[in-house]
Design an enzyme around this catalytic site. Structure first.
Site, PDB file in Angstrom:
ATOM      1  N   THR A   1      -9.320  -1.531  -2.261  1.00 58.13           N
ATOM      2  CA  THR A   1      -9.665  -0.575  -1.260  1.00 58.13           C
ATOM      3  C   THR A   1      -9.913  -1.110   0.042  1.00 58.13           C
ATOM      4  OG1 THR A   1     -11.227   0.071  -3.067  1.00 58.13           O
ATOM      5  CG2 THR A   1     -11.376   1.192  -0.896  1.00 58.13           C
TER       6      THR A   1
ATOM      7  N   GLU B   1      -9.376  -7.171  -9.925  1.00 60.58           N
ATOM      8  CA  GLU B   1      -9.654  -6.258  -8.767  1.00 60.58           C
ATOM      9  C   GLU B   1     -11.024  -6.106  -8.525  1.00 60.58           C
ATOM     10  OE1 GLU B   1      -8.544  -2.368  -6.559  1.00 60.58           O
ATOM     11  OE2 GLU B   1      -7.305  -2.763  -8.123  1.00 60.58           O
TER      12      GLU B   1
ATOM     13  N   LYS C   1       0.888   1.278  -6.158  1.00 56.85           N
ATOM     14  CA  LYS C   1      -0.244   2.088  -7.209  1.00 56.85           C
ATOM     15  C   LYS C   1      -0.278   3.457  -6.966  1.00 56.85           C
ATOM     16  CE  LYS C   1      -5.234   2.460  -6.335  1.00 56.85           C
ATOM     17  NZ  LYS C   1      -6.340   1.781  -5.643  1.00 56.85           N
TER      18      LYS C   1
END
Length: 212
Positions: free
Chosen positions: A69, A41, A129
């Site tokens: 993000t 990621e 998440k």
């Protein structure tokens, strides 16, 4: 969707690449993908994150790169256009969720409470998440959430290290996000050899862990 779930489950640990220096982030992401970690990621706090993802995909097409993000539709579109195979947010962004559904890219929004976990799932999350996992209550909290939402795949992230990763896997999660796998200090001092050695050792430790 099933394919990305399989990739995340098989990977177990998802390295999170976050750094203010794009060159450090690029070297770290490449080292991770080249030395055992099939899913990486890259957060959008990295300068020119979309360009980095595109470059990584060109150089290492066998690896799976996601964008982290991600908080806006513009960021999500840029990431998907660059080849990101999944989109991660620290919390639910409903317009990003809608965009990911339109473009058929898995969305992994963050949640810190059972209510938020369920809201993410209702919004179409492929995986939720749990963030920040350590501060939210650690493995015990994640296990309790999994008990009431057994069908929701979870990826705890935040404050987790290799030493406690097994506790999260024992809680029944799909995979774990680990910023600790990104060898920032070695890369910052230009010691890519030490960074590679660290990543290889970390990969051996991850593969030695068991999943329920």
């Amino acid at each position: 969707m099933t394919d990305i779930l399989s990739k995340l489950s098989e990977a177990r640990a998802i390295p999170v690449v976050r750094h203010a220096d794009a060159s450090v982030a690029a070297r770290g992401a490449s080292i991770l993908a080249e030395n055992g970690f099939p899913v990486v990621e890259v957060t959008f706090t990295v300068p020119e994150a979309a360009n980095l993802i595109a470059s990584l995909r060109d150089r290492q097409p066998e690896a799976c790169f996601g964008a982290g993000t991600v908080m806006t539709v513009a960021q999500a579109n840029a990431a998907i256009d660059a080849g990101a195979e999944f989109i991660v947010s620290p919390c639910l962004a409903e317009d990003v969720a809608d965009l990911c559904e339109e473009r058929a890219v898995p969305y992994l929004p963050g949640a810190a409470t059972p209510k938020e976990v369920f809201a993410c799932w209702q919004a179409g999350a492929a995986v939720v998440k749990v963030f920040p996992a350590k501060q939210a209550g650690g493995p015990g909290f994640v296990k309790a959430v999994k008990a009431v939402f057994p069908d929701i795949p979870l990826m705890p992230t935040g404050g987790i290290g290799l030493d406690d990763m097994q506790d999260y896997l024992d809680a029944g999660v799909l995979c774990v996000g680990l910023g600790e796998l990104f060898p920032a200090r070695d890369l910052e001092r230009g010691d890519d050899g030490a960074a590679m050695e660290f990543v290889r050792a970390a990969y051996v430790r991850v593969r030695g862990l068991s999943k329920k």
